[in-house]
Design a protein around this motif. Structure first.
Motif, mmCIF file in Angstrom:
data_model
loop_
_atom_site.group_PDB
_atom_site.id
_atom_site.type_symbol
_atom_site.label_atom_id
_atom_site.label_comp_id
_atom_site.label_asym_id
_atom_site.label_seq_id
_atom_site.Cartn_x
_atom_site.Cartn_y
_atom_site.Cartn_z
ATOM 1 N N TYR A 22 0.953 -1.179 -0.093
ATOM 2 C CA TYR A 22 -0.201 -0.144 -0.003
ATOM 3 C C TYR A 22 0.717 1.101 0.010
ATOM 4 O O TYR A 22 1.524 1.708 1.096
ATOM 5 C CB TYR A 22 -0.810 0.063 1.319
ATOM 6 N N LYS A 23 0.967 1.783 -0.947
ATOM 7 C CA LYS A 23 1.622 3.221 -1.360
ATOM 8 C C LYS A 23 1.047 4.224 -0.390
ATOM 9 O O LYS A 23 1.660 4.938 0.480
ATOM 10 C CB LYS A 23 1.633 3.844 -2.531
ATOM 11 N N SER A 24 -0.145 4.230 -0.249
ATOM 12 C CA SER A 24 -0.945 5.297 0.341
ATOM 13 C C SER A 24 -0.583 5.104 1.963
ATOM 14 O O SER A 24 -0.808 6.254 2.831
ATOM 15 C CB SER A 24 -2.507 5.480 0.119
ATOM 16 N N LEU A 25 -0.821 3.860 2.557
ATOM 17 C CA LEU A 25 -0.346 3.704 3.908
ATOM 18 C C LEU A 25 0.940 3.525 4.252
ATOM 19 O O LEU A 25 1.381 3.444 5.341
ATOM 20 C CB LEU A 25 -1.124 2.442 4.668
ATOM 21 N N GLU A 26 1.820 3.500 3.160
ATOM 22 C CA GLU A 26 3.262 3.176 3.195
ATOM 23 C C GLU A 26 3.455 1.811 3.977
ATOM 24 O O GLU A 26 4.247 2.050 5.052
ATOM 25 C CB GLU A 26 3.824 4.464 3.860
ATOM 26 N N GLN A 27 2.842 0.880 3.722
ATOM 27 C CA GLN A 27 2.755 -0.396 4.520
ATOM 28 C C GLN A 27 2.970 -1.559 3.432
ATOM 29 O O GLN A 27 2.363 -1.424 2.236
ATOM 30 C CB GLN A 27 1.778 -0.525 5.327
ATOM 31 N N VAL A 28 3.381 -2.558 3.952
ATOM 32 C CA VAL A 28 3.384 -3.970 3.231
ATOM 33 C C VAL A 28 2.554 -4.720 4.207
ATOM 34 O O VAL A 28 3.089 -5.022 5.460
ATOM 35 C CB VAL A 28 4.582 -4.596 2.385
ATOM 36 N N PHE A 29 1.658 -5.752 3.677
ATOM 37 C CA PHE A 29 1.130 -6.385 4.535
ATOM 38 C C PHE A 29 1.263 -8.056 3.951
ATOM 39 O O PHE A 29 1.005 -8.300 2.589
ATOM 40 C CB PHE A 29 -0.375 -6.314 4.753
ATOM 41 N N ILE A 30 1.683 -8.877 4.633
ATOM 42 C CA ILE A 30 1.782 -10.427 4.254
ATOM 43 C C ILE A 30 0.879 -11.137 4.840
ATOM 44 O O ILE A 30 1.054 -11.251 6.308
ATOM 45 C CB ILE A 30 3.437 -10.993 4.297
ATOM 46 N N GLU A 31 -0.010 -11.801 4.359
ATOM 47 C CA GLU A 31 -1.166 -12.406 5.014
ATOM 48 C C GLU A 31 -0.886 -14.088 4.503
ATOM 49 O O GLU A 31 -1.092 -14.312 3.287
ATOM 50 C CB GLU A 31 -2.486 -12.140 4.803
ATOM 51 N N ARG A 32 -0.788 -14.787 5.631
ATOM 52 C CA ARG A 32 -0.527 -16.309 5.557
ATOM 53 C C ARG A 32 -1.864 -16.952 5.879
ATOM 54 O O ARG A 32 -2.142 -16.750 7.110
ATOM 55 C CB ARG A 32 0.692 -16.907 5.888
ATOM 56 N N LYS A 33 -2.620 -17.928 5.184
ATOM 57 C CA LYS A 33 -3.716 -18.428 5.705
ATOM 58 C C LYS A 33 -3.416 -19.922 5.361
ATOM 59 O O LYS A 33 -3.254 -20.384 4.522
ATOM 60 C CB LYS A 33 -5.178 -18.110 4.752
ATOM 61 N N SER A 34 -3.702 -20.760 6.412
ATOM 62 C CA SER A 34 -3.583 -22.152 6.549
ATOM 63 C C SER A 34 -4.652 -22.770 7.429
ATOM 64 O O SER A 34 -5.326 -22.096 7.990
ATOM 65 C CB SER A 34 -2.059 -22.514 7.069
ATOM 66 N N LEU A 35 -4.609 -24.055 7.315
ATOM 67 C CA LEU A 35 -5.481 -24.842 8.249
ATOM 68 C C LEU A 35 -5.461 -24.627 9.731
ATOM 69 O O LEU A 35 -6.313 -24.554 10.475
ATOM 70 C CB LEU A 35 -5.466 -26.428 7.907
ATOM 71 N N ARG A 36 -4.237 -24.241 10.175
ATOM 72 C CA ARG A 36 -3.726 -23.846 11.398
ATOM 73 C C ARG A 36 -4.384 -22.588 11.996
ATOM 74 O O ARG A 36 -3.824 -22.226 12.911
ATOM 75 C CB ARG A 36 -2.305 -24.207 11.840
#
Length: 101
Positions: A22-36
């Motif tokens: 996100y340039k506007s938020l100046e952030q990077v989000f890495i989301e990992r979804k698993s069965l756990r």
């Protein structure tokens, strides 16, 4: 002009990973979804030193993955799975293009 870009990887037996810049938020989000469960990693864009490509020898070939290198030199894989070099180089190229690195 876009203010966010997503990169996602889907492997049948692996967690689903979505990386959003996100340039506007100046952030990077890495989301990992698993069965756990789910895990979200976030960092400010200003803390990113560079993007690297890690390689791993697998039998008779090499596999690759993109990583974010923070100014603290901590390395965060964009996706924990390794894949072919061409795909990873394209992902890093698109991130650079979007962030104008």
């Amino acid at each position: 002009m876009p203010t966010a870009v997503n990169y996602a990887a889907y492997f049948p037996t692996s967690p689903v990973t979505t990386c959003t810049f996100y340039k506007s938020l100046e952030q990077v989000f890495i989301e990992r979804k698993s069965l756990r469960g789910n895990k979200i990693i976030e960092h400010r864009l200003e803390n990113i030193l560079r993007f690297d490509i890690q390689e791993k020898q697998y039998k008779y070939s090499k596999l690759y993955r993109a990583v974010i290198v923070l100014k603290s030199f901590k390395q965060i894989p964009i996706n924990p799975q390794y894949t072919d070099e061409k795909s990873i180089r394209y992902v890093v190229y698109r991130i650079h293009l979007f962030l104008k690195y």
